[in-house]
Write a protein that holds these residues in place. Structure first.
Motif, PDB file in Angstrom:
ATOM      1  N   HIS A   1      -3.192  12.792  -0.856  1.00  0.00           N
ATOM      2  CA  HIS A   1      -4.163  13.875  -1.606  1.00  0.00           C
ATOM      3  C   HIS A   1      -5.621  13.735  -1.541  1.00  0.00           C
ATOM      4  CE1 HIS A   1       0.038  14.489  -3.328  1.00  0.00           C
ATOM      5  NE2 HIS A   1      -0.536  15.838  -3.415  1.00  0.00           N
ATOM      6  N   CYS A   2      -6.052  12.600  -0.858  1.00  0.00           N
ATOM      7  CA  CYS A   2      -7.413  12.215  -0.739  1.00  0.00           C
ATOM      8  C   CYS A   2      -7.688  12.919   0.587  1.00  0.00           C
ATOM      9  CB  CYS A   2      -7.474  10.558  -0.907  1.00  0.00           C
ATOM     10  SG  CYS A   2      -9.339  10.050  -0.444  1.00  0.00           S
ATOM     11  N   SER A   3      -9.048  13.363   0.711  1.00  0.00           N
ATOM     12  CA  SER A   3      -9.382  14.083   1.863  1.00  0.00           C
ATOM     13  C   SER A   3      -9.615  13.161   2.930  1.00  0.00           C
ATOM     14  CB  SER A   3     -10.630  14.778   1.753  1.00  0.00           C
ATOM     15  OG  SER A   3     -11.683  14.252   0.933  1.00  0.00           O
ATOM     16  N   LEU A   4     -10.113  11.966   2.484  1.00  0.00           N
ATOM     17  CA  LEU A   4     -10.342  10.941   3.624  1.00  0.00           C
ATOM     18  C   LEU A   4      -9.228  10.645   4.506  1.00  0.00           C
ATOM     19  CD1 LEU A   4     -12.545   8.814   4.738  1.00  0.00           C
ATOM     20  CD2 LEU A   4     -11.791   7.213   3.049  1.00  0.00           C
ATOM     21  N   PHE A   5      -8.016  10.663   3.974  1.00  0.00           N
ATOM     22  CA  PHE A   5      -6.757  10.194   4.505  1.00  0.00           C
ATOM     23  C   PHE A   5      -5.970  11.190   4.991  1.00  0.00           C
ATOM     24  CE2 PHE A   5      -7.800   6.678   1.518  1.00  0.00           C
ATOM     25  CZ  PHE A   5      -7.914   5.706   2.602  1.00  0.00           C
ATOM     26  N   HIS A   6      -6.612  12.357   5.063  1.00  0.00           N
ATOM     27  CA  HIS A   6      -5.883  13.783   5.506  1.00  0.00           C
ATOM     28  C   HIS A   6      -5.200  13.644   7.015  1.00  0.00           C
ATOM     29  CE1 HIS A   6      -4.644  17.974   5.740  1.00  0.00           C
ATOM     30  NE2 HIS A   6      -5.165  17.935   6.945  1.00  0.00           N
ATOM     31  N   GLY A   7      -4.025  13.988   7.074  1.00  0.00           N
ATOM     32  CA  GLY A   7      -3.457  13.907   8.428  1.00  0.00           C
ATOM     33  C   GLY A   7      -2.945  12.345   8.774  1.00  0.00           C
ATOM     34  N   ILE A   8      -3.167  11.435   8.186  1.00  0.00           N
ATOM     35  CA  ILE A   8      -2.752   9.892   8.553  1.00  0.00           C
ATOM     36  C   ILE A   8      -1.672   9.803   7.859  1.00  0.00           C
ATOM     37  CG2 ILE A   8      -3.420   7.447   8.212  1.00  0.00           C
ATOM     38  CD1 ILE A   8      -6.559   8.575   8.321  1.00  0.00           C
ATOM     39  N   GLY A   9      -0.693   9.335   8.779  1.00  0.00           N
ATOM     40  CA  GLY A   9       0.973   8.848   8.336  1.00  0.00           C
ATOM     41  C   GLY A   9       1.022   7.611   7.542  1.00  0.00           C
ATOM     42  N   GLN A  10       1.976   7.448   6.910  1.00  0.00           N
ATOM     43  CA  GLN A  10       2.274   6.297   6.014  1.00  0.00           C
ATOM     44  C   GLN A  10       2.688   5.099   7.017  1.00  0.00           C
ATOM     45  OE1 GLN A  10       5.367   6.726   3.227  1.00  0.00           O
ATOM     46  NE2 GLN A  10       5.300   4.568   2.486  1.00  0.00           N
ATOM     47  N   GLU A  11       3.027   5.291   8.100  1.00  0.00           N
ATOM     48  CA  GLU A  11       2.887   4.308   9.123  1.00  0.00           C
ATOM     49  C   GLU A  11       1.858   3.572   9.613  1.00  0.00           C
ATOM     50  OE1 GLU A  11       2.972   8.153  11.248  1.00  0.00           O
ATOM     51  OE2 GLU A  11       3.876   7.314   9.545  1.00  0.00           O
TER      52      GLU A  11
ATOM     53  N   MET B   1       0.673  -1.172   0.132  1.00  0.00           N
ATOM     54  CA  MET B   1       0.145  -0.085   0.052  1.00  0.00           C
ATOM     55  C   MET B   1       0.941   1.128   0.086  1.00  0.00           C
ATOM     56  SD  MET B   1      -2.978   1.127  -0.350  1.00  0.00           S
ATOM     57  CE  MET B   1      -3.917  -0.515  -0.068  1.00  0.00           C
ATOM     58  N   GLU B   2       2.064   1.266   0.469  1.00  0.00           N
ATOM     59  CA  GLU B   2       2.790   2.158   0.466  1.00  0.00           C
ATOM     60  C   GLU B   2       3.118   2.892  -0.887  1.00  0.00           C
ATOM     61  OE1 GLU B   2       3.553  -0.448   2.100  1.00  0.00           O
ATOM     62  OE2 GLU B   2       4.210  -0.199   4.049  1.00  0.00           O
TER      63      GLU B   2
END
Length: 225
Positions: A10-20, A1-2
């Motif tokens: 760039h998807c508003s649903l995942f704003h502020g969520i880190g790759q980890e 998924m990385e």
């Protein structure tokens, strides 16, 4: 998924969520990635309304057909855009629209009920996801208002120019590529393709714009409608 993190960021649903947190999140949300060929459906009207989609590559369009088969394009989505959340959150049993790929595409599918329900692991990103989901729904409402603005213009020419001027403003250049083909644009604006093509020919002949396919260049004289 990385591999898809740059798109998902760039998807508003995942704003502020880190790759980890990405891999843990995908497992919690029952995520799966599907490849869709051009012209093939991601969802069809009547399918269960329980999934949220995110465009990872390519592009899709959300459409609705009336009783006689006349098609209206409700939205045109690019990588990073999401779809389907409004119907899932509204508690509908079945999708009232269809979603088709306009080019070879990859789509991430998430179970909306898992987004809205805190899991037994009490994942810390769940509350942020719900906040992002609500914000995304508000943004889609604004996008719908924009579509209504285009369709409320009195003539095909005015609908077309209002849309093109907005595209130039959004992309920061008088030269730009729209995210759809001519037929899709006509469906989106609610006009006949032949009438739209005739208006484009007139505008091009008058020197007000240049165009080829999805490429456009607005000349300075056409800054006002």
């Amino acid at each position: 998924m990385e591999h898809y993190f740059s798109v998902l960021s760039h998807c508003s649903l995942f704003h502020g969520i880190g790759q980890e947190d990405l891999n843990e999140m995908m497992g919690c949300l029952g995520a799966k990635i599907t490849s869709v060929s051009k012209g093939e459906p991601v969802f069809l009207e009547g399918d269960p309304a329980q999934m949220v989609g995110v465009v990872l590559s390519g592009g899709v369009q959300v459409v609705q057909d009336d009783y006689y088969g006349n098609r209206s394009v409700l939205s045109i989505l690019q990588p990073g855009d999401s779809f389907g959340e409004a119907f899932s959150c509204a508690g509908l049993d079945h999708m009232p629209v269809s979603v088709f790929a306009v080019k070879e595409s990859e789509v991430l599918l998430l179970n909306c009920r898992r987004i809205l329900t805190l899991c037994s692991h009490t994942c810390h990103f769940h509350s942020l996801l719900i906040q992002n989901l609500l914000q995304g729904l508000a943004q889609k409402n604004l996008a719908f208002t924009q579509k209504v603005r285009y369709m409320s213009q009195k003539t095909t020419k005015d609908k077309l120019l209002t849309y093109l001027l907005d595209q130039a403003k959004q992309q920061g250049s008088a030269e730009f590529v729209i995210p759809c083909d001519r037929q899709t644009l006509a469906d989106y604006l609610g006009v006949e393709r032949t009438a739209m093509s005739a208006e484009l020919s007139k505008l091009k002949k008058a020197g007000q714009l240049d165009t080829k396919g999805s490429w456009f260049h607005l000349n300075p004289v056409e800054r006002h409608i």
